[in-house]
Design a protein around this motif. Structure first.
Motif, PDB file in Angstrom:
ATOM      1  N   UNK A  33     -38.309 -21.201 -26.362  1.00  0.00           N
ATOM      2  CA  UNK A  33     -37.242 -22.112 -26.755  1.00  0.00           C
ATOM      3  C   UNK A  33     -36.491 -22.628 -25.531  1.00  0.00           C
ATOM      4  N   UNK A  34     -36.278 -21.754 -24.543  1.00  0.00           N
ATOM      5  CA  UNK A  34     -35.605 -22.204 -23.329  1.00  0.00           C
ATOM      6  C   UNK A  34     -36.440 -23.268 -22.618  1.00  0.00           C
ATOM      7  N   UNK A  35     -37.753 -23.136 -22.667  1.00  0.00           N
ATOM      8  CA  UNK A  35     -38.616 -24.171 -22.096  1.00  0.00           C
ATOM      9  C   UNK A  35     -38.416 -25.509 -22.775  1.00  0.00           C
ATOM     10  N   UNK A  36     -38.260 -25.503 -24.103  1.00  0.00           N
ATOM     11  CA  UNK A  36     -38.010 -26.747 -24.825  1.00  0.00           C
ATOM     12  C   UNK A  36     -36.630 -27.320 -24.497  1.00  0.00           C
ATOM     13  N   UNK A  37     -35.665 -26.439 -24.306  1.00  0.00           N
ATOM     14  CA  UNK A  37     -34.330 -26.897 -23.903  1.00  0.00           C
ATOM     15  C   UNK A  37     -34.401 -27.569 -22.534  1.00  0.00           C
ATOM     16  N   UNK A  59     -46.111 -22.046 -19.706  1.00  0.00           N
ATOM     17  CA  UNK A  59     -46.289 -23.115 -18.723  1.00  0.00           C
ATOM     18  C   UNK A  59     -47.149 -24.240 -19.274  1.00  0.00           C
ATOM     19  N   UNK A  60     -48.207 -23.870 -19.995  1.00  0.00           N
ATOM     20  CA  UNK A  60     -49.110 -24.889 -20.547  1.00  0.00           C
ATOM     21  C   UNK A  60     -48.399 -25.709 -21.625  1.00  0.00           C
ATOM     22  N   UNK A  61     -47.626 -25.042 -22.471  1.00  0.00           N
ATOM     23  CA  UNK A  61     -46.892 -25.763 -23.506  1.00  0.00           C
ATOM     24  C   UNK A  61     -45.871 -26.719 -22.920  1.00  0.00           C
ATOM     25  N   UNK A  62     -45.139 -26.260 -21.908  1.00  0.00           N
ATOM     26  CA  UNK A  62     -44.172 -27.140 -21.257  1.00  0.00           C
ATOM     27  C   UNK A  62     -44.880 -28.336 -20.643  1.00  0.00           C
ATOM     28  N   UNK A 118     -24.352 -26.170 -17.781  1.00  0.00           N
ATOM     29  CA  UNK A 118     -24.486 -26.694 -16.416  1.00  0.00           C
ATOM     30  C   UNK A 118     -25.780 -26.278 -15.729  1.00  0.00           C
ATOM     31  N   UNK A 119     -26.187 -24.990 -15.780  1.00  0.00           N
ATOM     32  CA  UNK A 119     -27.439 -24.618 -15.097  1.00  0.00           C
ATOM     33  C   UNK A 119     -28.657 -25.341 -15.649  1.00  0.00           C
ATOM     34  N   UNK A 120     -28.741 -25.509 -16.976  1.00  0.00           N
ATOM     35  CA  UNK A 120     -29.878 -26.206 -17.573  1.00  0.00           C
ATOM     36  C   UNK A 120     -29.846 -27.688 -17.221  1.00  0.00           C
ATOM     37  N   UNK A 121     -28.664 -28.277 -17.232  1.00  0.00           N
ATOM     38  CA  UNK A 121     -28.539 -29.685 -16.848  1.00  0.00           C
ATOM     39  C   UNK A 121     -28.988 -29.877 -15.401  1.00  0.00           C
ATOM     40  N   UNK A 122     -28.552 -28.972 -14.534  1.00  0.00           N
ATOM     41  CA  UNK A 122     -28.964 -29.055 -13.123  1.00  0.00           C
ATOM     42  C   UNK A 122     -30.482 -28.909 -13.000  1.00  0.00           C
ATOM     43  N   UNK A 123     -31.050 -27.950 -13.751  1.00  0.00           N
ATOM     44  CA  UNK A 123     -32.500 -27.751 -13.702  1.00  0.00           C
ATOM     45  C   UNK A 123     -33.233 -28.992 -14.190  1.00  0.00           C
TER      46      UNK A 123
END
Length: 310
Positions: A275-279, A173-176, A146-151
């Protein structure tokens, strides 16, 4: 060892009342062998309001999760850089009669078997194993999507989308931003601090931005904390990927997603935050109805221009 290149150090500051933190749970979280020691500690601590000193102790225990059930109050105080009475007050704040009761609780819920036999690992292997543990912890956090979906929805809806990352977090930040720009119509990388950062936040807000994504890793630059405070005052919703729920940026974030960094080498490693950035990118794509069309358009133009050799 502490420099500005991503080494751990520094005192943690309190989490604000208005920050939402994605976690594996709070008091009452599962304690089976499938849940890491650090995840159980995080769950125990996040269910309570703690002072800055107590948060420093909590952060120290999470980082030394395997040793925490066996540390004396004096040893823990020395590791955290606080007084022994502070450790006692910390245990009481968690609802225990004192530190011995807290330590007994940690031993009672510790896995029956060691989580990993690291006795034969060299320092490089131990660093890899530490990152594997961090990824397992991240997987436990993502059991509640839920938190990632909301984000993802917040980031998709912001036009433009400013993405902040300074010093150790600049690569995240640059990769994202690089990948996000393929599906989002207007991504703006914020890689300068100080008054320039304030100017760019203002420009993004004037252009219609509603949210800001921040990657914040230790050691945490003062400019990032001040920048997030300014962004929230400007009316932006701040989503932050940080190394801990106790990070200094927490009280300046509306939604904080923790992903631990590895500290076994001279410089921190950040596999879990990456990995969290990719998620988050995936969640943002799910919230962008034209994301697939944009990707297909990019692939067609890339083939036409011969961008890639494969």
């Amino acid at each position: 060892m502490s420099t500005d290149h991503g080494l751990s150090g520094g005192q943690m500051t309190p989490v604000g009342e208005d920050v939402a933190v994605a976690s594996a749970g709070v008091a009452g979280a599962p304690t089976g062998s499938g849940v890491s020691t650090s995840a159980r500690l995080q769950a125990l601590f996040e269910g309570h309001r703690l002072t800055p000193t107590q948060r420093r102790i909590a952060h120290c225990m999470v980082r030394r999760a395997a040793d925490a059930p066996f540390l004396s109050s004096v040893e823990l105080a020395e590791l955290a850089g606080v007084s022994q009475p502070s450790v006692t007050r910390f245990a009481v704040a968690l609802g225990f009669d004192g530190y011995p009761a807290l330590r007994k609780h940690l031993r009672d819920v510790a896995p029956a078997e060691p989580e990993a036999d690291e006795g034969s690992y060299n320092e490089y292997q131990q660093a890899v194993q530490s990152e594997i543990d961090n990824l397992r912890h991240l997987a436990a956090l993502l059991a509640d999507p839920a938190p990632v979906v909301r984000a993802g929805r917040l980031l998709a809806a912001s036009r433009p989308l400013p993405v902040l990352g300074l010093r150790a977090a600049s690569a995240q930040a640059r990769g994202f931003s690089y990948f996000a720009s393929k599906v989002h119509p207007d991504v703006r990388l914020l890689d300068e601090g100080g008054t320039m950062l304030d100017d760019r936040v203002d420009a993004a807000k004037r252009a219609g931005a509603t949210a800001l994504l921040c990657f914040a890793l230790p050691r945490h630059p003062r400019e990032v904390v001040e920048g997030l405070e300014y962004a929230r005052e400007a009316g932006l919703t701040v989503v932050t990927v940080a190394d801990s729920a106790f990070a200094p940026v927490a009280r300046h974030s509306d939604l904080l997603l923790p992903a631990a960094v590895g500290t076994g080498l001279a410089f921190d490693t950040a596999c879990a935050p990456m990995l969290l950035g990719r998620v988050l990118l995936e969640a943002m794509c799910d919230a962008l109805p034209d994301a697939q069309a944009r990707l297909e358009e990019f692939d067609a133009k890339a083939a036409e221009r011969g961008l890639f050799v494969e």
